[in-house]
Design a protein around this motif. Structure first.
Motif, short mmCIF file in Angstrom:
data_model
loop_
_atom_site.label_atom_id
_atom_site.label_comp_id
_atom_site.label_asym_id
_atom_site.label_seq_id
_atom_site.Cartn_x
_atom_site.Cartn_y
_atom_site.Cartn_z
N SER A 35 -10.80 -9.22 -18.37
CA SER A 35 -11.19 -7.83 -18.12
C SER A 35 -11.31 -7.49 -16.64
N ILE A 36 -11.87 -8.37 -15.82
CA ILE A 36 -12.02 -8.08 -14.39
C ILE A 36 -10.66 -7.89 -13.75
N LEU A 37 -9.75 -8.78 -14.06
CA LEU A 37 -8.40 -8.68 -13.51
C LEU A 37 -7.69 -7.43 -14.03
N GLY A 38 -7.93 -7.09 -15.28
CA GLY A 38 -7.33 -5.89 -15.85
C GLY A 38 -7.74 -4.64 -15.09
N ASP A 39 -8.99 -4.59 -14.63
CA ASP A 39 -9.47 -3.44 -13.87
C ASP A 39 -8.75 -3.33 -12.52
N VAL A 40 -8.55 -4.46 -11.86
CA VAL A 40 -7.84 -4.45 -10.58
C VAL A 40 -6.40 -3.97 -10.78
N VAL A 41 -5.76 -4.48 -11.82
CA VAL A 41 -4.38 -4.07 -12.12
C VAL A 41 -4.32 -2.57 -12.40
N ALA A 42 -5.29 -2.04 -13.14
CA ALA A 42 -5.30 -0.62 -13.47
C ALA A 42 -5.47 0.24 -12.23
N ASN A 43 -6.27 -0.22 -11.26
CA ASN A 43 -6.45 0.54 -10.03
C ASN A 43 -5.16 0.62 -9.22
N PRO A 144 -15.12 -10.30 -2.58
CA PRO A 144 -14.24 -9.13 -2.50
C PRO A 144 -13.04 -9.31 -1.57
N GLN A 145 -13.18 -10.15 -0.56
CA GLN A 145 -12.03 -10.39 0.31
C GLN A 145 -10.89 -11.05 -0.46
N ASN A 146 -11.22 -11.87 -1.43
CA ASN A 146 -10.18 -12.46 -2.28
C ASN A 146 -9.54 -11.42 -3.19
N VAL A 147 -10.32 -10.45 -3.64
CA VAL A 147 -9.77 -9.41 -4.50
C VAL A 147 -8.80 -8.52 -3.72
N ILE A 148 -8.99 -8.44 -2.42
CA ILE A 148 -7.99 -7.76 -1.58
C ILE A 148 -6.65 -8.49 -1.68
N VAL A 149 -6.69 -9.82 -1.67
CA VAL A 149 -5.46 -10.61 -1.84
C VAL A 149 -4.88 -10.36 -3.24
N TYR A 150 -5.74 -10.36 -4.26
CA TYR A 150 -5.28 -10.05 -5.62
C TYR A 150 -4.53 -8.71 -5.62
N THR A 151 -5.16 -7.72 -5.01
CA THR A 151 -4.60 -6.36 -5.01
C THR A 151 -3.21 -6.33 -4.40
N ARG A 152 -3.05 -6.97 -3.27
CA ARG A 152 -1.76 -6.95 -2.58
C ARG A 152 -0.69 -7.71 -3.37
N ALA A 175 -5.77 2.40 -1.17
CA ALA A 175 -7.02 3.08 -1.49
C ALA A 175 -8.04 2.11 -2.09
N TYR A 176 -7.56 1.21 -2.94
CA TYR A 176 -8.47 0.25 -3.57
C TYR A 176 -8.96 -0.79 -2.56
N VAL A 177 -8.09 -1.22 -1.67
CA VAL A 177 -8.50 -2.16 -0.62
C VAL A 177 -9.59 -1.54 0.25
N ALA A 178 -9.49 -0.27 0.55
CA ALA A 178 -10.52 0.40 1.35
C ALA A 178 -11.87 0.36 0.63
N LYS A 179 -11.86 0.55 -0.69
CA LYS A 179 -13.10 0.47 -1.46
C LYS A 179 -13.66 -0.95 -1.46
N LEU A 180 -12.79 -1.94 -1.54
CA LEU A 180 -13.23 -3.34 -1.51
C LEU A 180 -13.83 -3.68 -0.15
N GLN A 181 -13.25 -3.18 0.91
CA GLN A 181 -13.78 -3.43 2.25
C GLN A 181 -15.16 -2.77 2.41
N ASP A 182 -15.32 -1.58 1.87
CA ASP A 182 -16.62 -0.91 1.92
C ASP A 182 -17.66 -1.71 1.14
N LEU A 183 -17.28 -2.21 -0.03
CA LEU A 183 -18.18 -3.03 -0.85
C LEU A 183 -18.60 -4.27 -0.08
N ASP A 184 -17.66 -4.96 0.52
CA ASP A 184 -17.94 -6.19 1.25
C ASP A 184 -18.88 -5.93 2.42
N ALA A 185 -18.61 -4.87 3.16
CA ALA A 185 -19.46 -4.54 4.31
C ALA A 185 -20.89 -4.21 3.87
#
Length: 310
Positions: A35-43, A144-152, A175-185
């Motif tokens: 499910s977590i990966l499915g959400d990233v794919v959907a974004n 979250p920095q790893n999820v940026i890699v997932y996203t790309r 757009a999703y990477v920007a949200k991940l960076q905000d979350l991480d910060a």
């Protein structure tokens, strides 16, 4: 009267058409392993894809047993996205059973895996039909920095599968990477206000090493990286002694784990359980962790509340 549209106008019209949402019937079927990966794919995929998952919200991928409907889902997919790092030991057999010949993208490709600390693979063999994780800790999404890699990686895979939507996937990914960076910060700021000595947490299983490394939080767990492992009585007793001696108050259940072991530890250590964390799965849609960003913010808020008591 002009009979032909200028080439620039034609190209612009084609670009607009490519960005328009597809109808439900036209969306590309993409299957994510959990499910977590499915959400990233959907974004990333947005309206151009139809995402489904094999292991759903509040379900445990560690003990997943494919059913006939899962074989059908695999056979219908045009792309499968997996976490990798040994997390889906069942996927190869499942793809073979479904006679799947399409692409399988490993979302964690390029991430430096953390090794399982203090575990012998043979000590945590799964039951019949289950798989070992191997020496790598698969829970990379907890950073979250790893999820940026997932996203790309997902952007690249979808653009290859559907070149007409490449620009859409690129923009969605950015757009999703920007949200991940905000979350991480935001997370880094929250934990920077807590003294290092207080950043100690007890969880059901060892799913938070990446999180701990990113935000300098020390996680202790009775189970290994798989919820299907059985800790020894000696290990449980040692953990209880450590909780008592270090006066650790942050003790959490996980949404997809059996709470009995942690209830025993809480009882014998005299520490009250602090609530629930979402480790390997999202919550249901009406829960507090219905998507990855919400999951992380919820977990961090829960952790901070209890860590301050240590």
């Amino acid at each position: 009267m002009k009979l032909f549209r200028p080439l620039s106008a034609l190209l612009a019209a084609l670009a607009v058409a490519a960005s328009l949402p597809a109808s439900a019937a036209e969306r590309i079927p993409v299957l994510a392993s959990f499910s977590i990966l499915g959400d990233v794919v959907a974004n990333v995929g947005g309206e151009r894809i139809a995402v489904s998952t094999l292991v759903g919200p509040d379900e445990d991928a560690h003990v997943f047993q494919p059913a006939p409907d899962d074989i059908k889902a695999v056979s219908r997919a045009k792309l499968i996205v997996v976490n990798g790092l040994g997390f889906e030991g069942w996927m190869e057999r499942l793809a073979q059973s479904a006679n799947y010949r399409g692409p399988i993208v490993v979302a964690s490709a390029g991430i430096k895996a953390r090794e399982r600390v203090g575990e012998d693979e043979d000590d945590h063999a799964h039951g019949a039909g289950h798989e070992h994780h191997g020496k790598d800790d698969p829970h990379a999404w907890q950073d979250p920095q790893n999820v940026i890699v997932y996203t790309r990686n997902i952007v690249t895979a979808l653009a290859k599968l559907d070149p007409a939507g490449a620009e859409v996937y690129r923009k969605n990914g950015e757009a999703y990477v920007a949200k991940l960076q905000d979350l991480d910060a935001w997370a880094a700021r929250q934990f920077s206000q807590i003294p290092d000595a207080k950043r100690k947490v007890i969880t059901s299983h060892d799913a938070f090493e990446y999180f701990g490394a990113r935000y300098k939080v020390r996680f202790l767990a009775a189970q290994g990286v798989s919820t299907d492992s059985e800790p020894s009585a000696r290990d449980v007793a040692a953990l209880i002694r450590q909780i008592r001696s270090e006066k650790i108050k942050a003790l959490f259940f996980e949404n997809m784990s059996n709470p009995k072991l942690l209830q025993q530890i809480a009882r014998e250590s005299g520490t009250a359980a602090g609530g629930k964390l979402y480790a390997d799965a999202l919550s249901k849609a009406d829960g507090p962790a219905a998507d990855y960003l919400s999951l992380m913010r919820y977990n961090i808020t829960q952790l901070l509340e209890k860590i301050r008591l240590n």
